[in-house]
Design an enzyme around this catalytic site. Sequence first.
Site, PDB file in Angstrom:
ATOM      1  N   ASP A 154       3.354   9.642  -1.051  1.00  0.00           N
ATOM      2  CA  ASP A 154       2.195   8.861  -0.584  1.00  0.00           C
ATOM      3  C   ASP A 154       1.942   7.723  -1.570  1.00  0.00           C
ATOM      4  O   ASP A 154       1.980   7.953  -2.784  1.00  0.00           O
ATOM      5  CB  ASP A 154       0.958   9.777  -0.536  1.00  0.00           C
ATOM      6  CG  ASP A 154       0.004   9.410   0.590  1.00  0.00           C
ATOM      7  OD1 ASP A 154       0.027   8.247   1.020  1.00  0.00           O
ATOM      8  OD2 ASP A 154      -0.757  10.293   1.028  1.00  0.00           O
ATOM      9  N   HIS A 212       0.802  -1.224   0.000  1.00  0.00           N
ATOM     10  CA  HIS A 212       0.000   0.000   0.000  1.00  0.00           C
ATOM     11  C   HIS A 212       0.832   1.270   0.000  1.00  0.00           C
ATOM     12  O   HIS A 212       0.312   2.346  -0.239  1.00  0.00           O
ATOM     13  CB  HIS A 212      -0.944  -0.004   1.212  1.00  0.00           C
ATOM     14  CG  HIS A 212      -2.009  -1.041   1.086  1.00  0.00           C
ATOM     15  ND1 HIS A 212      -3.264  -0.756   0.618  1.00  0.00           N
ATOM     16  CD2 HIS A 212      -1.993  -2.374   1.306  1.00  0.00           C
ATOM     17  CE1 HIS A 212      -3.979  -1.862   0.576  1.00  0.00           C
ATOM     18  NE2 HIS A 212      -3.230  -2.865   0.999  1.00  0.00           N
TER      19      HIS A 212
HETATM   20  C1  GDG Z   1      -1.856   3.705   3.305  1.00  0.00           C
HETATM   21  C2  GDG Z   1      -0.931   4.467   2.371  1.00  0.00           C
HETATM   22  C3  GDG Z   1      -2.732   4.420   0.637  1.00  0.00           C
HETATM   23  C4  GDG Z   1      -8.679  10.079   8.072  1.00  0.00           C
HETATM   24  N1  GDG Z   1      -9.122  10.878   9.071  1.00  0.00           N
HETATM   25  C5  GDG Z   1     -10.285  10.391   9.490  1.00  0.00           C
HETATM   26  C6  GDG Z   1     -10.587   9.280   8.744  1.00  0.00           C
HETATM   27  N2  GDG Z   1      -9.572   9.094   7.862  1.00  0.00           N
HETATM   28  C7  GDG Z   1      -9.500   8.053   6.858  1.00  0.00           C
HETATM   29  C8  GDG Z   1      -9.692   8.625   5.473  1.00  0.00           C
HETATM   30  C9  GDG Z   1      -8.983   7.620   4.593  1.00  0.00           C
HETATM   31  C10 GDG Z   1      -7.905   7.051   5.515  1.00  0.00           C
HETATM   32  O1  GDG Z   1      -8.209   7.469   6.824  1.00  0.00           O
HETATM   33  C11 GDG Z   1      -6.523   7.559   5.166  1.00  0.00           C
HETATM   34  O2  GDG Z   1      -6.111   6.924   4.017  1.00  0.00           O
HETATM   35  P1  GDG Z   1      -4.840   7.333   3.170  1.00  0.00           P
HETATM   36  O3  GDG Z   1      -4.855   6.617   1.892  1.00  0.00           O
HETATM   37  O4  GDG Z   1      -4.871   8.791   2.946  1.00  0.00           O
HETATM   38  O5  GDG Z   1      -3.538   7.030   4.061  1.00  0.00           O
HETATM   39  P2  GDG Z   1      -2.877   5.805   4.972  1.00  0.00           P
HETATM   40  O6  GDG Z   1      -3.716   5.489   6.126  1.00  0.00           O
HETATM   41  O7  GDG Z   1      -1.518   6.256   5.281  1.00  0.00           O
HETATM   42  O8  GDG Z   1      -2.809   4.511   4.039  1.00  0.00           O
HETATM   43  C12 GDG Z   1      -1.740   5.296   1.389  1.00  0.00           C
HETATM   44  C13 GDG Z   1      -3.553   3.571   1.596  1.00  0.00           C
HETATM   45  O9  GDG Z   1      -2.706   2.843   2.469  1.00  0.00           O
HETATM   46  C14 GDG Z   1      -4.443   2.595   0.836  1.00  0.00           C
HETATM   47  O10 GDG Z   1      -3.710   1.717   0.069  1.00  0.00           O
HETATM   48  O11 GDG Z   1      -3.620   5.261  -0.065  1.00  0.00           O
HETATM   49  O12 GDG Z   1      -0.876   5.935   0.483  1.00  0.00           O
HETATM   50  O13 GDG Z   1      -0.064   5.295   3.130  1.00  0.00           O
HETATM   51  O14 GDG Z   1      -9.825   6.598   4.195  1.00  0.00           O
HETATM   52  O15 GDG Z   1     -11.061   8.739   5.230  1.00  0.00           O
HETATM   53  N3  GDG Z   1     -11.706   8.567   8.908  1.00  0.00           N
HETATM   54  C15 GDG Z   1     -12.578   8.977   9.869  1.00  0.00           C
HETATM   55  N4  GDG Z   1     -12.321  10.045  10.651  1.00  0.00           N
HETATM   56  C16 GDG Z   1     -11.204  10.778  10.508  1.00  0.00           C
HETATM   57  O16 GDG Z   1     -10.990  11.752  11.231  1.00  0.00           O
HETATM   58  N5  GDG Z   1     -13.721   8.302  10.043  1.00  0.00           N
END
Ligand code: GDG
Length: 725
Positions: free
Chosen positions: A371, A164
């Site tokens: 990212d 990821h």
């Molecule tokens: C890894 C990789 C890749 C965030 N704040 C709240 C909340 N979130 C949720 C978002 C989103 C998730 O968290 C964050 O996802 P990301 O993709 O931005 O980042 P990582 O967690 O680092 O994930 C990344 C991912 O894996 C998937 O393959 O995209 O690059 O680093 O879904 O909505 N959710 C809630 N409250 C919050 O305050 N409910």
Amino acid sequence: MSKTIIVSNRLPISLRHRNGRFEFKPSAGGLATGLGSIYKEGENIWIGWPGNTVDDPEQRAEIILELHELKMAPVFLSKEDVEQFYEGFSNETLWPAFHYFTQYMVYNPEHWEAYVRVNQKFCDAILKKAGPEDTIWIHDYQLLLLPQMLREVLPNATIAFFQHIPFPSYEILRMIPWRKELLSGVCGADLIGFHTYDDMRHFLSAVGRITGLSNESGYIQAENRIINVDSFPMGIDYHKFAKQAKSKRTLRFVEEFGKQVEDQKLLLTIDRLDYSKGIPQRIQAFNQLLEQHPELHGKVSMIMIVVPSRDKVQSYKELKEEIDLLVGRINSEYSTLNWVPVHYFYRSFPFEELSAFYNMSDIALVTPLRDGMNLVCKEFVASKTDQTGVLILSEMAGASKELQDAILVNPNDRQGVVDAIYNALSMPQTEQIARMSSMQESLKKYDVFQWVKVFMDRLDHVKQKQEELTSKDVDAKVMNEIQTSFKKAKNAILFLDYDGTLTGFHSDPQKALPDTELKEIISDLSPKAQVVIISGRDKDTLGKWFEGQDIDMIAEHGVWVKRKEDKKTDWELYAEVEDSWKDDIRKVMEYYVLRTPGAFIEEKHHSLVWHYRKVESGLGDLRMRELFSHLKYMARGYNLQVLEGNMVLEIKRPDINKGRAATAMMKGIEYDFVLAIGDDWTDEDTFKAMPKNAYSIRVGYAYTQANYNIKSFRQVRQLLQKLTS
Ligand code: GDG
């Protein structure tokens, strides 16, 4: 029936201590939603760490039972495991390395040992549930060693791996002392997926350079099977976000929050606390915007949500302090009684409120320094149901490869980010709608369910491809059949290629001489059959290496022959060779040798060979391609043929080949057993020339004219030993 097992470091639930008891909180993350369609079916299951330490065996038993109901199985980690494997090696070595933050990398052998130990714990937990025919889909960088650990116990299982986070360039990966183990670990999988083409290309290059396994169009040729590496950009549950944004509950929050910010333009940023997300740089860009555009004061503010994460790791603690300071500074400088530039929240929000933030914001500012994908930007786009709003997206996020209608920025170019915000604030509504609707179309189509489907279909495809290649495998049954037929034969002939067939490759070709075992095999065979070494090597080398052996030799792909009966006489020219072309071609090859340290020319009687085995990987391929097209152009005039071999480029007359020589060798003689073994394209000519009843075997799992494939030269030796046993 076979089942599917999903494996990730964290289970899609969190285990919490509350009043001396445990309770589970389900995760609503994108991955959990996407994979829900898999692990909730039939006998399928999700295996992982529940996110908390549990030492009491009774409590563990209780948790196992409860999780079983949820179609999950826990891997329990000790406090030490969490510190050394998770916080240590995963988050202080792999995470910074893979996000190009080499200054934060920790090289701690104890952490590495814990990483191996915990991957083994996962392996043991899986083996309790998995059967030999099951499909196991492993997720992410915490479990890089697991595919190979499983492969060793379940050689036929279907194993897939998805990473990821980004996969860095070879230059970064090679800084990790345990890089080879990590890559070999992942290569236990059948399918290896990344978010982007760049990640995939970095991985393939690192595998080639560090483990020596080459690839063609994303297929790695491992010792006994092919592995597919591909990019699968992960999507979101589009309709969930679109639906929530219009729901009553969310609209109520929009109204409530809206009253507090009145008619200000809102910039939204949401991240987990992480240095890869570029949070301080973003605050500084916003500060610069306010500095350069006083007319925006009181009219625009930033909603900044930072979700607490890894706060025990020193670099994260420091980052938190830096963010607090920067927000304090900008707010103290610009705030008025009815305007605060940055609304900063260091906590997470329930889904409905998150959706309200997406819905009400005019701009999402997603500017990570690096990212893997970034789902926040996709969720913002899906939530803008009236299609207004602007996405500013970093080129360093995997998502930028798909969302070309966002305003793309380099997060290190502060003025570029400032200008992007300014342009976004003044973007006409028609343009906003055009960009947003185009991005929405794409996200609807490639949602997380499609991602799972495409990945799983690809996995089936790889397995089928592997099966096609191994259906011709020389297994125990075929070995016995060849042995029986050999034993019955009165007049047998064996055509054996040398390099890659009877022995492995060596970085110095002159050092790949026959060892004692091989010499013994040949001596045992030669009284019982006509043994012909049929090689591309020059006659002097072959003659020296097999001196005194009772065998026939064909050198230089059929230019020279030495028959066993004329031990004293010299080599006989098997094909008339006209070589006036060599001077011109040699000059060209020499030019490429001068430009390519490590390359050299080998002159054979009928051909010229340009070797690049010792050239820096990558550069060798590049020069070879250049030389290839150069020579191809010249070859036409001389009626020559240019052929690509194993780290060599050879130019020769097309009518001289191993097949022609083998046919001449067998002419007028009735053989009741014919066996031909070889490992590359030059041996394909031999295979084609073989009579119908011959056994022809290609070493390795490439497509071939041969009837069979065999794993490596070691198995060839086993087969030959069996013939005389
Ligand atoms: C890894 C990789 C890749 C965030 N704040 C709240 C909340 N979130 C949720 C978002 C989103 C998730 O968290 C964050 O996802 P990301 O993709 O931005 O980042 P990582 O967690 O680092 O994930 C990344 C991912 O894996 C998937 O393959 O995209 O690059 O680093 O879904 O909505 N959710 C809630 N409250 C919050 O305050 N409910």
